[in-house]
Enzyme design. Sequence first.
Site, PDB file in Angstrom:
ATOM      1  N   ASN A  71       0.766  -1.154  -0.069  1.00  0.00           N
ATOM      2  CA  ASN A  71       0.027  -0.017  -0.093  1.00  0.00           C
ATOM      3  C   ASN A  71       0.974   1.362   0.014  1.00  0.00           C
ATOM      4  O   ASN A  71       1.108   1.555  -1.049  1.00  0.00           O
ATOM      5  CB  ASN A  71      -1.002  -0.051   1.253  1.00  0.00           C
ATOM      6  CG  ASN A  71      -1.989   0.966   1.247  1.00  0.00           C
ATOM      7  OD1 ASN A  71      -1.818   1.990   0.304  1.00  0.00           O
ATOM      8  ND2 ASN A  71      -3.198   1.082   1.774  1.00  0.00           N
ATOM      9  N   ASP A  72       1.362   1.798   1.104  1.00  0.00           N
ATOM     10  CA  ASP A  72       1.908   2.972   1.271  1.00  0.00           C
ATOM     11  C   ASP A  72       3.164   3.103   0.350  1.00  0.00           C
ATOM     12  O   ASP A  72       3.260   4.146  -0.303  1.00  0.00           O
ATOM     13  CB  ASP A  72       2.466   3.330   2.756  1.00  0.00           C
ATOM     14  CG  ASP A  72       1.291   3.542   3.727  1.00  0.00           C
ATOM     15  OD1 ASP A  72       0.083   3.775   3.110  1.00  0.00           O
ATOM     16  OD2 ASP A  72       1.215   3.051   4.867  1.00  0.00           O
ATOM     17  N   VAL A  73       4.033   1.963  -0.027  1.00  0.00           N
ATOM     18  CA  VAL A  73       5.123   1.979  -1.000  1.00  0.00           C
ATOM     19  C   VAL A  73       4.924   2.407  -2.097  1.00  0.00           C
ATOM     20  O   VAL A  73       5.783   2.306  -3.147  1.00  0.00           O
ATOM     21  CB  VAL A  73       5.995   0.893  -0.465  1.00  0.00           C
ATOM     22  CG1 VAL A  73       6.381   0.593   0.964  1.00  0.00           C
ATOM     23  CG2 VAL A  73       5.384  -0.248  -1.028  1.00  0.00           C
ATOM     24  N   ALA A 127       0.414   4.214   7.349  1.00  0.00           N
ATOM     25  CA  ALA A 127       0.487   5.638   7.401  1.00  0.00           C
ATOM     26  C   ALA A 127      -0.887   5.959   7.724  1.00  0.00           C
ATOM     27  O   ALA A 127      -1.147   7.352   8.099  1.00  0.00           O
ATOM     28  CB  ALA A 127       1.225   6.184   6.239  1.00  0.00           C
TER      29      ALA A 127
END
Lengths: 471, 110
Positions: A396-398, A436
């Site tokens: 997700n965040d990456v 995050a």
Amino acid sequence: MNAVSTTVALAYLLAAAGFVVALHLMNSPATARRGSRLSWLGMIVAVAAALTSVIHESTITTTGWIVLGTGIAGGAVAGLVMARRVKMTDVPQVVSIFNAVGGGAAALVAAGGFVRLADGSGIPSRVMIATVLDVIVGPVTFSGSLIAAGKLQGWVSSRPVVFPGARIATAALAVIGIGASCYLLAGNDSIPLLILIACAALGFGVTMTMPIGGADMPVVVALLNSFTGIAVAIAGFVIDNGALIIGGALVGASGGILTVLMAQAMNRSVISVMMGGFGTGDGGSAAGPAVGPGASIRRISAEDAGIQLAYASKVVIVPGYGLAAAQAQHEAAELAAVLAEHATVFFAIHPVAGRMPGHMNVLLAEANVPYPQLKEMEEINPEFARADVALVIGANDVTNPAARRPGSEISGMPILDVDQAKSIIVIKRSMGHGYAGIDNELYANPKTSMYFADAKKAMAELTSAVKTLVA
Amino acid sequence: MTTSLMSDIYMFVLAILIGYEVISKVPSMLHTPLMSASNAIHGIVVVGAIIAASQARTTAGYVLAFVAAFFAAMNVMGGYALTDRMLQMFRKRPGQPTGNGGPGRPEENS
């Protein structure tokens, strides 16, 4: 120096040199295994040297031999069983436990010397300083690593655990530890005070690790690895042994580098990770909508995703925590193998994918993915623009392009340039947030299609969809 | 300050610098095996446990030496066994023999 003690000293040097060369050989998968074996040889040489010196000086009592023999035999069996049985997804826990016992052993070695010398006749200040340091660093590592292992295993909540007064308790433990240390360093050899320091340090390790969230574990495990190395090096100062000093210092440096690299890859400072309280933990992140009401999300069926994959000539697979959590590495490898028959396939691996540094590579290697297919972030990012399909599995965040702009939680975090691919398929359990806790703009991209499923099930469905098309 | 303490400090500082140089070159692909390998290396504390056992004369000394020996041996044996198990999985081509009876096909090694 007689002949035996000279030989023993040279053997320690040989062992230390072996460790350095072994770590050097770790720079390529082709030589890494040779490195590990060389390091093992170094260890055998060092142990043989220690035993030779003990036998030669004939200081050890019969009870000493029994204690040593049973201790080593019991520990060796315990270690072997753990290392053989552990599942590759659970490696971070076991590494944490080995950190714990290494740090604990270092503190006990130092304490053993202290107990022997504490007869009121005064302890040399170099031994005293090193012992006090070891009885602080060792227990902090021991309890901190056990809590980290518990969080990774799910025995301790992986959410940041902050109880009222936690910061005050941490500070109080630090004050007690430092106060007692100063008293000892002033030249008083009190065993009860040494025990008090060790207990304060054990408590400190707990209160230090509890508030740290599950997502930050790669940083914590690396940091505790570094602490263990330092504790062992300090034990080397206590007993004036070069092999311990060099071995410990090498590990201290290695853990230190990995700590900084991990923190950078998560766009956090080591200090802010250690202060804790960030992230939502493993379980709670699946709920709630992630993208605002205005954004439109395109869904895709397994058949349509299969068609895209079957006709792609270049596919980049982006595995994330969701893949590790679903233990879907074997299914992902199978899909990659099917695709590789007609297309170029790479795995794009973000430095913090998985639960410890480099963890995702081990999971994919376990599933027989050839390592030339595993690409690091810097290597794969230019390739996304040439990829027909980017297949994101539980990451997700990456992959969030918001990291490129200022003003977001993750601004400045190095990401995989998944949005550059011609077409993007995202496999995810739900529209939940990543660690995050922010929306992923990638999902609203017109090139993106979402496929909501558990990673393991999704991989199996995509593989069979592709097989019917290419067979 | 004694000479032996001084040379100990020299060793410590130089080993940290060497460690930094050597480990900076390890690709992130191998970071988990690296951490496990360095984990095994700090098992060198087993030498300290041997020396602690040789010097112990009291019950407290023996207890400390026993636990230290147990922990250190667990660290060493576990660390090397785990590192070797991970490294034998890294192969250039799928199905390439490992020469060690290692996991062959995915369904065999769950």
